[in-house]
Design a protein around this motif. Structure first.
Motif, PDB file in Angstrom:
ATOM      1  N   THR A  54     -10.445  11.678   1.751  1.00  0.00           N
ATOM      2  CA  THR A  54     -10.317  12.799   2.684  1.00  0.00           C
ATOM      3  C   THR A  54     -11.564  13.680   2.654  1.00  0.00           C
ATOM      4  O   THR A  54     -12.136  13.912   1.594  1.00  0.00           O
ATOM      5  CB  THR A  54      -9.081  13.667   2.350  1.00  0.00           C
ATOM      6  OG1 THR A  54      -9.160  14.030   0.972  1.00  0.00           O
ATOM      7  CG2 THR A  54      -7.800  12.919   2.594  1.00  0.00           C
TER       8      THR A  54
ATOM      9  N   SER B  94      -6.153   0.232   4.628  1.00  0.00           N
ATOM     10  CA  SER B  94      -6.527   0.764   5.938  1.00  0.00           C
ATOM     11  C   SER B  94      -7.581  -0.097   6.628  1.00  0.00           C
ATOM     12  O   SER B  94      -7.784   0.037   7.826  1.00  0.00           O
ATOM     13  CB  SER B  94      -7.028   2.202   5.800  1.00  0.00           C
ATOM     14  OG  SER B  94      -8.187   2.231   4.997  1.00  0.00           O
TER      15      SER B  94
ATOM     16  N   ASN C 176      -0.806   2.854   0.365  1.00  0.00           N
ATOM     17  CA  ASN C 176      -0.917   4.270  -0.001  1.00  0.00           C
ATOM     18  C   ASN C 176      -0.383   4.496  -1.412  1.00  0.00           C
ATOM     19  O   ASN C 176       0.748   4.145  -1.713  1.00  0.00           O
ATOM     20  CB  ASN C 176      -0.136   5.128   0.978  1.00  0.00           C
ATOM     21  CG  ASN C 176      -0.851   5.250   2.286  1.00  0.00           C
ATOM     22  OD1 ASN C 176      -0.506   4.593   3.246  1.00  0.00           O
ATOM     23  ND2 ASN C 176      -1.903   6.055   2.315  1.00  0.00           N
TER      24      ASN C 176
ATOM     25  N   ALA D 132      -3.660  12.375   1.296  1.00  0.00           N
ATOM     26  CA  ALA D 132      -3.260  12.879   2.609  1.00  0.00           C
ATOM     27  C   ALA D 132      -1.761  12.622   2.825  1.00  0.00           C
ATOM     28  O   ALA D 132      -1.060  13.428   3.430  1.00  0.00           O
ATOM     29  CB  ALA D 132      -4.071  12.190   3.691  1.00  0.00           C
ATOM     30  N   MET D 133      -1.271  11.495   2.291  1.00  0.00           N
ATOM     31  CA  MET D 133       0.136  11.142   2.453  1.00  0.00           C
ATOM     32  C   MET D 133       1.063  12.090   1.694  1.00  0.00           C
ATOM     33  O   MET D 133       2.092  12.500   2.204  1.00  0.00           O
ATOM     34  CB  MET D 133       0.370   9.718   1.940  1.00  0.00           C
ATOM     35  CG  MET D 133       0.199   8.690   3.003  1.00  0.00           C
ATOM     36  SD  MET D 133       1.486   8.845   4.242  1.00  0.00           S
ATOM     37  CE  MET D 133       0.664   8.067   5.588  1.00  0.00           C
TER      38      MET D 133
ATOM     39  N   TYR E 172       1.153  15.248   3.545  1.00  0.00           N
ATOM     40  CA  TYR E 172       1.946  15.074   4.774  1.00  0.00           C
ATOM     41  C   TYR E 172       3.437  15.195   4.475  1.00  0.00           C
ATOM     42  O   TYR E 172       4.160  15.927   5.146  1.00  0.00           O
ATOM     43  CB  TYR E 172       1.600  13.707   5.369  1.00  0.00           C
ATOM     44  CG  TYR E 172       2.419  13.303   6.568  1.00  0.00           C
ATOM     45  CD1 TYR E 172       2.222  13.912   7.808  1.00  0.00           C
ATOM     46  CD2 TYR E 172       3.382  12.297   6.478  1.00  0.00           C
ATOM     47  CE1 TYR E 172       2.961  13.531   8.908  1.00  0.00           C
ATOM     48  CE2 TYR E 172       4.120  11.911   7.573  1.00  0.00           C
ATOM     49  CZ  TYR E 172       3.918  12.522   8.786  1.00  0.00           C
ATOM     50  OH  TYR E 172       4.651  12.148   9.878  1.00  0.00           O
TER      51      TYR E 172
ATOM     52  N   PHE F 294      -5.941  14.893   9.261  1.00  0.00           N
ATOM     53  CA  PHE F 294      -5.433  13.924  10.221  1.00  0.00           C
ATOM     54  C   PHE F 294      -6.593  13.252  10.914  1.00  0.00           C
ATOM     55  O   PHE F 294      -7.386  13.908  11.566  1.00  0.00           O
ATOM     56  CB  PHE F 294      -4.587  14.619  11.291  1.00  0.00           C
ATOM     57  CG  PHE F 294      -3.127  14.619  10.966  1.00  0.00           C
ATOM     58  CD1 PHE F 294      -2.446  13.428  10.754  1.00  0.00           C
ATOM     59  CD2 PHE F 294      -2.427  15.799  10.893  1.00  0.00           C
ATOM     60  CE1 PHE F 294      -1.096  13.431  10.468  1.00  0.00           C
ATOM     61  CE2 PHE F 294      -1.074  15.803  10.597  1.00  0.00           C
ATOM     62  CZ  PHE F 294      -0.412  14.618  10.386  1.00  0.00           C
TER      63      PHE F 294
ATOM     64  N   GLN G  67      -5.241   7.690  10.723  1.00  0.00           N
ATOM     65  CA  GLN G  67      -4.034   8.191  10.067  1.00  0.00           C
ATOM     66  C   GLN G  67      -2.880   8.275  11.057  1.00  0.00           C
ATOM     67  O   GLN G  67      -1.760   7.861  10.766  1.00  0.00           O
ATOM     68  CB  GLN G  67      -4.352   9.580   9.508  1.00  0.00           C
ATOM     69  CG  GLN G  67      -3.309  10.129   8.587  1.00  0.00           C
ATOM     70  CD  GLN G  67      -3.538   9.657   7.168  1.00  0.00           C
ATOM     71  OE1 GLN G  67      -4.640   9.253   6.828  1.00  0.00           O
ATOM     72  NE2 GLN G  67      -2.506   9.668   6.367  1.00  0.00           N
TER      73      GLN G  67
ATOM     74  N   TYR H   8      -1.646   4.908  11.928  1.00  0.00           N
ATOM     75  CA  TYR H   8      -0.826   4.388  10.838  1.00  0.00           C
ATOM     76  C   TYR H   8       0.577   4.979  10.892  1.00  0.00           C
ATOM     77  O   TYR H   8       1.568   4.282  10.713  1.00  0.00           O
ATOM     78  CB  TYR H   8      -1.493   4.685   9.491  1.00  0.00           C
ATOM     79  CG  TYR H   8      -0.668   4.239   8.305  1.00  0.00           C
ATOM     80  CD1 TYR H   8      -0.371   2.891   8.114  1.00  0.00           C
ATOM     81  CD2 TYR H   8      -0.166   5.152   7.388  1.00  0.00           C
ATOM     82  CE1 TYR H   8       0.395   2.474   7.033  1.00  0.00           C
ATOM     83  CE2 TYR H   8       0.600   4.743   6.308  1.00  0.00           C
ATOM     84  CZ  TYR H   8       0.875   3.409   6.137  1.00  0.00           C
ATOM     85  OH  TYR H   8       1.645   2.989   5.078  1.00  0.00           O
TER      86      TYR H   8
END
Lengths: 303, 319
Positions: free
Chosen positions: B78, B119, B175, B184-185, B188, B272, B276, B279
């Motif tokens: 990130t 990814s 992830n 980031a997950m 989120y 974001f 992302q 996904y």
């Protein structure tokens, strides 16, 4: 996880009168069961397979919604279910028709409700399906996946019943005048998948779906504007607006034909294009002949 | 001769964890950690070298210590961690190039382990249900971490060609999630209201951080050249995962999701990127059978269990 009761609702079933008689004490238990189901769903406490297939949601919600169409609207008569294996993998190949792919849903329901092993049909759809909001989401939850070699072979090797409609959009989007005339069968990719996994192909004929939306014209300009493969004009759509979306109540027959076995072919048969074309033709021919036979037997479209 | 392992990115969580695990292993004599900033938690047995892998100095470190295995954990996911996207790309891509150039020059290097990401497969409606290692992406990633990972893997392949005597192991992780890691997950799923794309439900896969580290460790101790998908078994649907968090979900149409995502990422809440969002729209699932048979290890946590472990941490921190 307690299994839900499967309550047959055939008219001639002796279970039905008994069930109505003792509904009172049963109603409470069923309400509790339903409440637990809702609670569990809201907590995310259920499992899906690697394809995103959610058997509980499929059986209890999606199929429950389609069942009245199957039983009362189209009055589907399924036959040849003994040709579909009880436990092992097989490839169901059927004709596609009727503007909206109700034929696929009805075939799925036939195998779930009427097959002795209550098998789930895992269909292969086009990427357009998985690109569309809602449709793609529902298709995944109902156990379907993208029509591509890796997915077809994975499902067949896992012992699943896989459904393909090789005519694709050419089949469902064809004019009414061409009803029951099989369109081109794609590139025969499904045959190669069956050969590689040595699973039988079950040619399946569906009669009745052609008459649900008699497509008298295709508004190609509108279709192109909306990015759709076709835009149907039927006697009721778009003339009657949303009312025109109600399918005509034609009488349906689904016949699962004699399996074509693929295990007697040599190891690299899938790489022999001639053999693949021949087998594709054989499947197509068998479906076409069954369609003619079923049409001869049918007394009336809405009978 | 004893083994000397160099770990990049040791000042961040995963790099630090793997360095800690390797210092405790009796088969490894020396662990050298490299990063631009000193680690928050000092590791007594680890020799820390404050160096930038974007700087040729790294070649000197490799040569002088007689490093035999390089563990490249220094790919940043990130922009927030790197201080901006430009810097992140610089560290990921230029850093990897410099590191590999140094490795190529150092004859003692016999093994390279690279932490990559699933990814690289991209995400989209034309994807097969499960990706195996030899599949090409159908929707090539065009931005962010995913694109960096694709480029990093490209350089790693180039390096493997030029130094065929080096065993190169590339681990494509799903992830990573768990009690300690921040990605980031995890950000989120910690949002009080979780935005999703209307009409789509992505298939998600997670690997527990302990399992992920176990695979890196095994890659260092054994010699498994190749590219491997690594994930916990099973999947969670995005909707299902959100229900398990107990948070609210708000579904936005696709065209509103991106502007919304951008506004909260500029507010510093979450990063974001287009990849992302794709996904979270289409999801992605890996076939991990190759890694499991080659490494002889099945992740202890399935995808739902790994997610559960992440949720458990959150409850502790709230209490």
């Amino acid at each position: 996880m307690p299994d839900a009761k499967i309550i047959p609702i055939h008219g001639d079933d002796p279970v039905v009168p008994r069930l109505v008689a003792d509904l009172e004490p049963d109603a409470m238990a069923r309400m509790m069961e339903f409440w637990e189901f809702v609670q569990r769903r809201l907590a995310g406490d259920y499992s899906v397979d690697d394809f995103g297939f959610d058997p509980e949601f499929n059986d209890k919600v999606l199929m429950a919604l389609a069942r009245p169409l199957y039983k009362s609207w189209f009055r589907v008569e399924a036959s040849g279910l003994e040709n579909v294996p009880e436990e092992t993998g097989a490839l169901v190949v059927a004709n596609h028709s009727g503007v909206i792919a109700f034929d696929a849903v009805m075939t799925q329901l036939a195998l779930l409700d009427e097959h002795p092993a209550h098998r789930h049909l895992r269909m292969l759809g086009s990427d357009l399906v998985f690109q569309s909001p809602f449709l793609g989401e529902i298709a995944r939850k109902a156990g379907h996946t993208l029509a591509c070699h890796p997915d077809a072979e994975r499902l067949l090797s896992d012992g699943e019943i896989v459904g393909v409609w090789p005519e694709g959009y050419k089949g469902i989007g064809k004019p009414f005048a061409e009803r029951y005339k099989l369109q081109r069968f794609g590139r025969g990719g499904f045959v190669a998948a069956a050969l590689r996994t040595k699973t039988p192909i079950i040619p399946t004929a569906i009669v009745g779906a052609e008459e649900t939306y008699p497509m008298i014209a295709n508004a190609t300009v509108v279709a192109r504007l909306l990015g759709l493969p076709y835009f149907p004009i039927t006697p009721t759509f778009p003339l009657l607006g949303p009312l025109g979306l109600i399918p005509l109540p034609s009488k349906w027959f689904i016949h699962f034909g004699e399996p074509i076995h693929t295990d007697q072919f040599p190891e690299n048969a899938a790489d022999d294009p001639m053999l693949v074309f021949d087998l594709t033709d054989q499947v197509r021919e068998q479906i076409q002949q069954t369609l003619y036979r079923l049409l001869m037997q049918r007394t009336s479209v809405f009978g | 001769m004893g083994r000397v392992v160099l770990v990049t990115g040791v000042s961040r969580y995963l790099g630090g964890q793997i360095a800690r695990i390797l210092t405790k292993d009796p088969n490894i004599d020396q662990v050298i950690g490299v990063d631009v900033v000193p680690p928050k938690v000092k590791l007594s047995q680890m020799q820390f070298v404050r160096a930038d892998i974007r700087n040729p100095v790294i070649a000197k470190v490799l040569g002088e210590a007689g490093v035999d295995t390089v563990v490249h954990m220094g790919v940043i996911a990130t922009p927030r961690q790197a201080g901006g996207r430009a810097n992140m790309k610089e560290i990921n891509v230029i850093g990897t190039m410099q590191l590999l150039a140094a490795c190529q020059r150092t004859p003692s290097v016999k093994a390279l382990v690279v932490k990559s990401s699933a990814s690289v497969y991209g995400s989209g409606p034309k994807d097969p249900a499960m990706f195996t290692e030899e599949m090409q992406p159908r929707h090539t990633p065009r931005s962010g971490w995913a694109k960096d990972s694709v480029e990093v893997e490209g350089y790693v392949r180039g390096f493997a060609r030029r130094r065929p005597d080096v065993a190169v192991t590339t681990l494509r992780f799903a992830n990573m999630i768990g009690p300690g890691i921040d990605t980031a997950m995890t950000t989120y799923f910690s949002l009080p209201v979780i935005p999703t794309v209307l009409g789509f439900d992505a298939r998600l896969q997670f690997i527990h951080e302990d399992d992920g580290l176990e695979f890196v460790k095994r890659a260092v101790l054994g010699s498994y050249a190749g590219t491997f998908n690594v994930s916990g078994s099973g999947i969670l649907m995005l909707s299902q995962a959100i229900r398990r968090t107990g948070h609210k979900r708000v579904s936005l149409p696709e065209f509103l999701f991106m502007p919304f995502g951008r506004s909260i990422s500029s507010a510093g809440l979450i990063d974001f990127t287009i990849e992302q969002v794709r996904y979270l729209t289409f999801g992605r699932v890996l076939d991990t059978s190759l890694a499991q048979t080659t490494f002889g290890h099945t992740p202890l946590y399935s995808t739902p269990q790994a997610f559960e472990s992440f949720l458990a941490r959150r409850e502790v921190s709230v209490a």
